[in-house]
Each structure stands twice: as C-alpha cells, then as structure tokens.
Scaffold this motif. Structure first.
Motif, mmCIF file in Angstrom:
data_model
loop_
_atom_site.group_PDB
_atom_site.id
_atom_site.type_symbol
_atom_site.label_atom_id
_atom_site.label_comp_id
_atom_site.label_asym_id
_atom_site.label_seq_id
_atom_site.Cartn_x
_atom_site.Cartn_y
_atom_site.Cartn_z
ATOM 1 N N ASN A 129 0.830 -1.205 0.000
ATOM 2 C CA ASN A 129 0.000 0.000 0.000
ATOM 3 C C ASN A 129 0.864 1.255 0.000
ATOM 4 O OD1 ASN A 129 -2.249 -1.614 0.054
ATOM 5 N ND2 ASN A 129 -2.667 -1.303 2.211
ATOM 6 N N LEU A 130 1.931 1.245 0.768
ATOM 7 C CA LEU A 130 2.857 2.373 0.803
ATOM 8 C C LEU A 130 3.487 2.592 -0.562
ATOM 9 C CD1 LEU A 130 4.456 4.522 2.383
ATOM 10 C CD2 LEU A 130 6.081 2.722 2.992
ATOM 11 N N ASP A 131 3.910 1.512 -1.196
ATOM 12 C CA ASP A 131 4.504 1.606 -2.524
ATOM 13 C C ASP A 131 3.494 2.165 -3.518
ATOM 14 O OD1 ASP A 131 6.753 1.124 -4.315
ATOM 15 O OD2 ASP A 131 5.506 -0.462 -5.188
ATOM 16 N N GLY A 132 2.255 1.705 -3.444
ATOM 17 C CA GLY A 132 1.206 2.217 -4.325
ATOM 18 C C GLY A 132 0.945 3.697 -4.098
ATOM 19 N N THR A 141 -10.733 -0.209 -15.772
ATOM 20 C CA THR A 141 -10.611 -1.216 -14.720
ATOM 21 C C THR A 141 -9.386 -0.932 -13.862
ATOM 22 O OG1 THR A 141 -11.695 -2.863 -16.091
ATOM 23 C CG2 THR A 141 -10.375 -3.680 -14.255
ATOM 24 N N THR A 142 -8.255 -0.665 -14.510
ATOM 25 C CA THR A 142 -7.029 -0.361 -13.771
ATOM 26 C C THR A 142 -7.212 0.899 -12.935
ATOM 27 O OG1 THR A 142 -5.718 -1.365 -15.530
ATOM 28 C CG2 THR A 142 -4.557 0.099 -14.017
ATOM 29 N N LEU A 143 -7.827 1.913 -13.507
ATOM 30 C CA LEU A 143 -8.073 3.157 -12.782
ATOM 31 C C LEU A 143 -8.902 2.903 -11.523
ATOM 32 C CD1 LEU A 143 -8.046 6.317 -12.623
ATOM 33 C CD2 LEU A 143 -10.162 6.227 -13.956
ATOM 34 N N PHE A 144 -10.004 2.158 -11.671
ATOM 35 C CA PHE A 144 -10.878 1.903 -10.531
ATOM 36 C C PHE A 144 -10.240 0.968 -9.505
ATOM 37 C CE2 PHE A 144 -14.379 3.214 -13.530
ATOM 38 C CZ PHE A 144 -14.613 4.412 -12.887
ATOM 39 N N GLU A 145 -9.420 0.023 -9.963
ATOM 40 C CA GLU A 145 -8.710 -0.839 -9.020
ATOM 41 C C GLU A 145 -7.739 -0.024 -8.169
ATOM 42 O OE1 GLU A 145 -6.949 -3.820 -11.516
ATOM 43 O OE2 GLU A 145 -8.745 -5.079 -11.461
ATOM 44 N N ASN A 146 -7.041 0.916 -8.809
ATOM 45 C CA ASN A 146 -6.120 1.780 -8.064
ATOM 46 C C ASN A 146 -6.873 2.652 -7.060
ATOM 47 O OD1 ASN A 146 -3.941 0.758 -9.465
ATOM 48 N ND2 ASN A 146 -3.858 2.428 -10.917
ATOM 49 N N LEU A 147 -7.999 3.202 -7.468
ATOM 50 C CA LEU A 147 -8.800 4.009 -6.551
ATOM 51 C C LEU A 147 -9.329 3.163 -5.401
ATOM 52 C CD1 LEU A 147 -10.797 6.232 -9.073
ATOM 53 C CD2 LEU A 147 -9.030 6.991 -7.467
ATOM 54 N N ASN A 148 -9.746 1.940 -5.709
ATOM 55 C CA ASN A 148 -10.239 1.036 -4.666
ATOM 56 C C ASN A 148 -9.153 0.758 -3.638
ATOM 57 O OD1 ASN A 148 -12.210 -0.855 -3.518
ATOM 58 N ND2 ASN A 148 -10.769 -2.407 -4.212
ATOM 59 N N THR A 149 -7.966 0.458 -4.106
ATOM 60 C CA THR A 149 -6.851 0.188 -3.198
ATOM 61 C C THR A 149 -6.543 1.405 -2.340
ATOM 62 O OG1 THR A 149 -5.904 -1.385 -4.745
ATOM 63 C CG2 THR A 149 -4.418 -0.480 -3.089
ATOM 64 N N GLU A 150 -6.547 2.567 -2.995
ATOM 65 C CA GLU A 150 -6.186 3.796 -2.297
ATOM 66 C C GLU A 150 -7.198 4.177 -1.215
ATOM 67 O OE1 GLU A 150 -5.024 8.324 -3.631
ATOM 68 O OE2 GLU A 150 -4.761 6.681 -5.037
ATOM 69 N N PHE A 151 -8.474 3.931 -1.467
ATOM 70 C CA PHE A 151 -9.495 4.400 -0.536
ATOM 71 C C PHE A 151 -10.095 3.317 0.348
ATOM 72 C CE2 PHE A 151 -9.375 7.782 -3.696
ATOM 73 C CZ PHE A 151 -9.226 8.870 -2.857
ATOM 74 N N THR A 152 -9.662 2.071 0.204
ATOM 75 C CA THR A 152 -10.187 0.986 1.041
ATOM 76 C C THR A 152 -9.906 1.235 2.514
ATOM 77 O OG1 THR A 152 -10.088 -0.648 -0.724
ATOM 78 C CG2 THR A 152 -10.031 -1.483 1.529
ATOM 79 N N ALA A 153 -8.692 1.681 2.830
ATOM 80 C CA ALA A 153 -8.347 1.938 4.235
ATOM 81 C C ALA A 153 -9.256 3.009 4.831
ATOM 82 C CB ALA A 153 -6.892 2.354 4.352
ATOM 83 N N LEU A 154 -9.515 4.065 4.069
ATOM 84 C CA LEU A 154 -10.412 5.120 4.573
ATOM 85 C C LEU A 154 -11.830 4.593 4.768
ATOM 86 C CD1 LEU A 154 -9.245 8.141 2.387
ATOM 87 C CD2 LEU A 154 -8.843 7.797 4.825
ATOM 88 N N SER A 213 -16.560 -1.799 0.131
ATOM 89 C CA SER A 213 -16.439 -1.544 -1.303
ATOM 90 C C SER A 213 -16.405 -2.873 -2.028
ATOM 91 C CB SER A 213 -15.145 -0.775 -1.592
ATOM 92 O OG SER A 213 -14.025 -1.551 -1.256
ATOM 93 N N THR A 214 -16.915 -2.876 -3.243
ATOM 94 C CA THR A 214 -16.885 -4.066 -4.078
ATOM 95 C C THR A 214 -16.511 -3.652 -5.479
ATOM 96 O OG1 THR A 214 -19.231 -3.858 -4.591
ATOM 97 C CG2 THR A 214 -18.627 -5.305 -2.762
#
Length: 80
Positions: free
Chosen positions: A21-24, A57-70, A78-79
């Motif tokens: 997550n830090l790397d991302g 898909t890649t854009l939304f996967e990145n956003l999902n990863t970024e905002f899952t913790a929040l 989120s799904t």
C-alpha cells in the motif's frame, strides 16, 4: 527505493500488505506530481495534448486500493 528494499525482506502478511500500500501511494504521488507538471506545460503552451485509450478497470482498481483503508475506518464496504 526504500519500499523496494523493504519489499525484498521477509515480513508478516499484514506488514507485506502495508508495504504494498505504501509503494502504491508513493507511485500515485509520483503520478500526481507528473500530472501537475504536465498541466503546467499545457498552460504554458509547451506541450501538445495526446489523447489515448486507457483501462478504466485499472483506474478503478487503483482508486479502490487507495481508498479501502479510509472506507474501513468509517465502516464502509467496497466491491469491484
């Protein structure tokens, strides 16, 4: 560079996920800085826009990863 060094060492699963997550996040910050620089160049007329196709898909996967913790902090789910 430091996150790559961390990723090469053995860690627990939770720590490995944290490092990923830090790397991302660092990659996202680098992308943001590059985008701001490109906007600056566009405003100055030094750069001509080049339209291209990209994966939503890649854009939304990145956003999902970024905002899952929040979302987890606020008890949201989120799904994809």
């Amino acid at each position: 560079m430091f996150t790559s060094a961390l990723a090469q060492q053995q860690h627990s699963e939770a720590t490995t996920q944290l490092i990923e997550n830090l790397d991302g996040s660092l990659k996202a910050a680098e992308t943001l800085i590059s985008a701001i620089l490109d906007i600056s160049k566009l405003d100055a007329g030094a750069l001509v826009p080049n339209r291209s196709h990209f994966s939503l898909t890649t854009l939304f996967e990145n956003l999902n990863t970024e905002f899952t913790a929040l979302a987890n902090e606020k008890a949201c789910s989120s799904t994809l």
